[in-house]
Design a protein around this motif. Sequence first.
Motif, PDB file in Angstrom:
ATOM      1  N   LEU A 171       0.669  -1.345   0.067  1.00 33.81           N
ATOM      2  CA  LEU A 171      -0.823  -0.262  -0.653  1.00 33.81           C
ATOM      3  C   LEU A 171       1.025   1.517  -0.747  1.00 33.81           C
ATOM      4  N   GLY A 172       0.302   2.053  -1.096  1.00 31.37           N
ATOM      5  CA  GLY A 172       1.341   3.638  -0.577  1.00 31.37           C
ATOM      6  C   GLY A 172       1.436   4.719   0.290  1.00 31.37           C
ATOM      7  N   ASP A 173       1.863   5.537  -0.282  1.00 25.41           N
ATOM      8  CA  ASP A 173       1.060   6.858   1.259  1.00 25.41           C
ATOM      9  C   ASP A 173       0.239   7.624   0.927  1.00 25.41           C
ATOM     10  N   THR A 174       0.047   7.750  -0.051  1.00 25.78           N
ATOM     11  CA  THR A 174      -1.055   8.878  -0.448  1.00 25.78           C
ATOM     12  C   THR A 174      -3.026   7.738  -0.669  1.00 25.78           C
ATOM     13  N   GLY A 175      -3.580   8.036   0.565  1.00 21.66           N
ATOM     14  CA  GLY A 175      -5.091   7.892   0.282  1.00 21.66           C
ATOM     15  C   GLY A 175      -5.622   9.815   0.380  1.00 21.66           C
ATOM     16  N   GLY A 176      -7.471   9.071   0.350  1.00 19.30           N
ATOM     17  CA  GLY A 176      -8.063   9.567   0.623  1.00 19.30           C
ATOM     18  C   GLY A 176      -9.282   9.294   0.518  1.00 19.30           C
ATOM     19  N   GLY A 177     -10.898   9.743   0.539  1.00 18.96           N
ATOM     20  CA  GLY A 177     -11.863   9.861   0.766  1.00 18.96           C
ATOM     21  C   GLY A 177     -12.961  10.736   0.538  1.00 18.96           C
ATOM     22  N   TYR A 178     -14.323  10.258  -0.397  1.00 18.37           N
ATOM     23  CA  TYR A 178     -14.730  11.493  -0.676  1.00 18.37           C
ATOM     24  C   TYR A 178     -15.931  10.827  -0.986  1.00 18.37           C
ATOM     25  N   MET A 179     -17.757  11.956  -1.046  1.00 20.85           N
ATOM     26  CA  MET A 179     -18.655  12.057  -1.520  1.00 20.85           C
ATOM     27  C   MET A 179     -18.979  12.477  -3.049  1.00 20.85           C
ATOM     28  N   SER A 180     -19.475  12.086  -4.163  1.00 21.84           N
ATOM     29  CA  SER A 180     -19.135  13.028  -4.733  1.00 21.84           C
ATOM     30  C   SER A 180     -21.153  12.320  -5.739  1.00 21.84           C
ATOM     31  N   ASP A 181     -21.496  14.408  -6.170  1.00 20.92           N
ATOM     32  CA  ASP A 181     -22.487  13.172  -7.160  1.00 20.92           C
ATOM     33  C   ASP A 181     -22.468  12.087  -8.510  1.00 20.92           C
ATOM     34  N   HIS A 182     -20.766  12.493  -8.786  1.00 23.49           N
ATOM     35  CA  HIS A 182     -20.353  11.263  -9.811  1.00 23.49           C
ATOM     36  C   HIS A 182     -20.664  10.036  -9.310  1.00 23.49           C
ATOM     37  N   THR A 183     -20.227   9.274  -7.693  1.00 20.13           N
ATOM     38  CA  THR A 183     -20.300   8.114  -7.305  1.00 20.13           C
ATOM     39  C   THR A 183     -21.499   7.541  -6.959  1.00 20.13           C
ATOM     40  N   GLY A 184     -22.718   7.920  -7.414  1.00 15.59           N
ATOM     41  CA  GLY A 184     -23.578   7.271  -6.675  1.00 15.59           C
ATOM     42  C   GLY A 184     -24.816   8.374  -6.178  1.00 15.59           C
ATOM     43  N   GLY A 185     -24.417   9.798  -6.634  1.00 17.08           N
ATOM     44  CA  GLY A 185     -25.846  11.086  -6.569  1.00 17.08           C
ATOM     45  C   GLY A 185     -25.714  10.961  -5.599  1.00 17.08           C
TER      46      GLY A 185
ATOM     47  N   GLY B 187     -23.905  12.134  -1.411  1.00 20.65           N
ATOM     48  CA  GLY B 187     -24.621  11.406   0.160  1.00 20.65           C
ATOM     49  C   GLY B 187     -23.508   9.884   0.572  1.00 20.65           C
ATOM     50  N   LEU B 188     -24.142  10.247   1.780  1.00 18.84           N
ATOM     51  CA  LEU B 188     -23.202   9.037   2.383  1.00 18.84           C
ATOM     52  C   LEU B 188     -22.581   7.398   1.514  1.00 18.84           C
ATOM     53  N   MET B 189     -23.536   6.882   0.649  1.00 20.78           N
ATOM     54  CA  MET B 189     -23.906   6.101   0.495  1.00 20.78           C
ATOM     55  C   MET B 189     -22.916   6.052  -1.163  1.00 20.78           C
ATOM     56  N   SER B 190     -22.745   7.521  -1.242  1.00 19.84           N
ATOM     57  CA  SER B 190     -21.286   7.611  -2.564  1.00 19.84           C
ATOM     58  C   SER B 190     -20.141   8.016  -2.116  1.00 19.84           C
ATOM     59  N   THR B 191     -19.757   7.346  -0.079  1.00 19.41           N
ATOM     60  CA  THR B 191     -18.437   7.649  -0.378  1.00 19.41           C
ATOM     61  C   THR B 191     -17.348   6.763  -0.898  1.00 19.41           C
ATOM     62  N   VAL B 192     -16.295   7.301  -1.442  1.00 21.76           N
ATOM     63  CA  VAL B 192     -15.429   6.057  -2.012  1.00 21.76           C
ATOM     64  C   VAL B 192     -14.507   6.145  -1.597  1.00 21.76           C
ATOM     65  N   GLY B 193     -13.386   5.312  -0.741  1.00 14.01           N
ATOM     66  CA  GLY B 193     -12.183   5.390  -0.307  1.00 14.01           C
ATOM     67  C   GLY B 193     -10.929   5.411  -1.366  1.00 14.01           C
ATOM     68  N   PHE B 194      -9.760   6.169  -1.144  1.00 17.28           N
ATOM     69  CA  PHE B 194      -8.019   4.660  -2.185  1.00 17.28           C
ATOM     70  C   PHE B 194      -7.377   5.043  -1.287  1.00 17.28           C
ATOM     71  N   ILE B 195      -6.253   4.582  -1.612  1.00 19.01           N
ATOM     72  CA  ILE B 195      -4.994   4.256  -1.307  1.00 19.01           C
ATOM     73  C   ILE B 195      -4.240   4.298  -2.658  1.00 19.01           C
ATOM     74  N   SER B 196      -2.692   5.133  -2.936  1.00 23.56           N
ATOM     75  CA  SER B 196      -2.046   4.229  -4.169  1.00 23.56           C
ATOM     76  C   SER B 196      -1.676   3.168  -3.596  1.00 23.56           C
TER      77      SER B 196
ATOM     78  N   SER C 194     -17.676  -3.211  -1.902  1.00 27.04           N
ATOM     79  CA  SER C 194     -17.116  -3.270  -2.185  1.00 27.04           C
ATOM     80  C   SER C 194     -15.263  -2.497  -2.684  1.00 27.04           C
ATOM     81  N   TRP C 195     -14.637  -3.640  -3.439  1.00 32.48           N
ATOM     82  CA  TRP C 195     -12.885  -2.589  -3.691  1.00 32.48           C
ATOM     83  C   TRP C 195     -12.541  -3.764  -5.218  1.00 32.48           C
ATOM     84  N   THR C 196     -11.586  -2.774  -5.611  1.00 27.93           N
ATOM     85  CA  THR C 196     -11.121  -3.250  -6.813  1.00 27.93           C
ATOM     86  C   THR C 196      -9.068  -1.851  -6.808  1.00 27.93           C
ATOM     87  N   VAL C 197      -8.993  -3.401  -7.168  1.00 24.51           N
ATOM     88  CA  VAL C 197      -7.378  -2.306  -7.918  1.00 24.51           C
ATOM     89  C   VAL C 197      -7.360  -1.743  -9.504  1.00 24.51           C
ATOM     90  N   ALA C 198      -7.500  -0.706  -9.537  1.00 28.27           N
ATOM     91  CA  ALA C 198      -7.830  -0.214 -10.808  1.00 28.27           C
ATOM     92  C   ALA C 198      -6.036   0.715 -10.766  1.00 28.27           C
TER      93      ALA C 198
END
Length: 188
Positions: free
Chosen positions: A25-39, A41-50, A107-111
């Motif tokens: 796992l890398g040293d850069t990560g984050g999380g956000y909610m957006s209209d692009h990720t499910g409209g 609100g809470l269920m649109s929360t996405v987390g990522f890490i390099s 849900s999770w994936t490496v992209a």
Amino acid sequence: GLEDPIGMLSSLFGVDLEAELFANLGDTGGGYMSDHTGGGGLMSTVGFISVKDADAVHGALQQVATTLNAMAGEHADGYVRVHEREVAGHPLTTLTFPGLPIPLELSWTVAGNHLWMGATPQAVVPAIDYAEGGGPGLTANPRFKELGSKGLKDATAIAFYDSPRLAGRGYGMVSLGMSALANAMRSP
């Protein structure tokens, strides 16, 4: 009270979590909610890490998913299942609860060079599409610009909530209800 919980989990899952997952796992990560990720609100929360080694992280998570699926099959009477599929050219793994009205489908994936995680596949897939598409990000938001986005270069953490945009939205509750309905309608 556990001497080595990571070692115990590694034995359980049949993968060296420290060497094959955490060390990659890398040293850069984050999380956000957006209209692009499910409209939004809470269920649109996405987390990522390099990630340093995408194949190693994917392989370790795939082994964990396989073991979880076997355990669920043995102990959960079909009410817990790890579902793997390919979406937009990426392997997507989703933890589902067939027959139960649980409003989450973790849900999770490496992209690319990131591990992406979300409460639903409807949040993860658009996040990857958006990241790979190179569209405007947070710095294009007018309210974020107003708050002084010029200091980002030296920032170690950023928190921004677009309160006017979030107020009055009912999408989160609808998303919870739809995930609960989807899980309830699946046959164990």
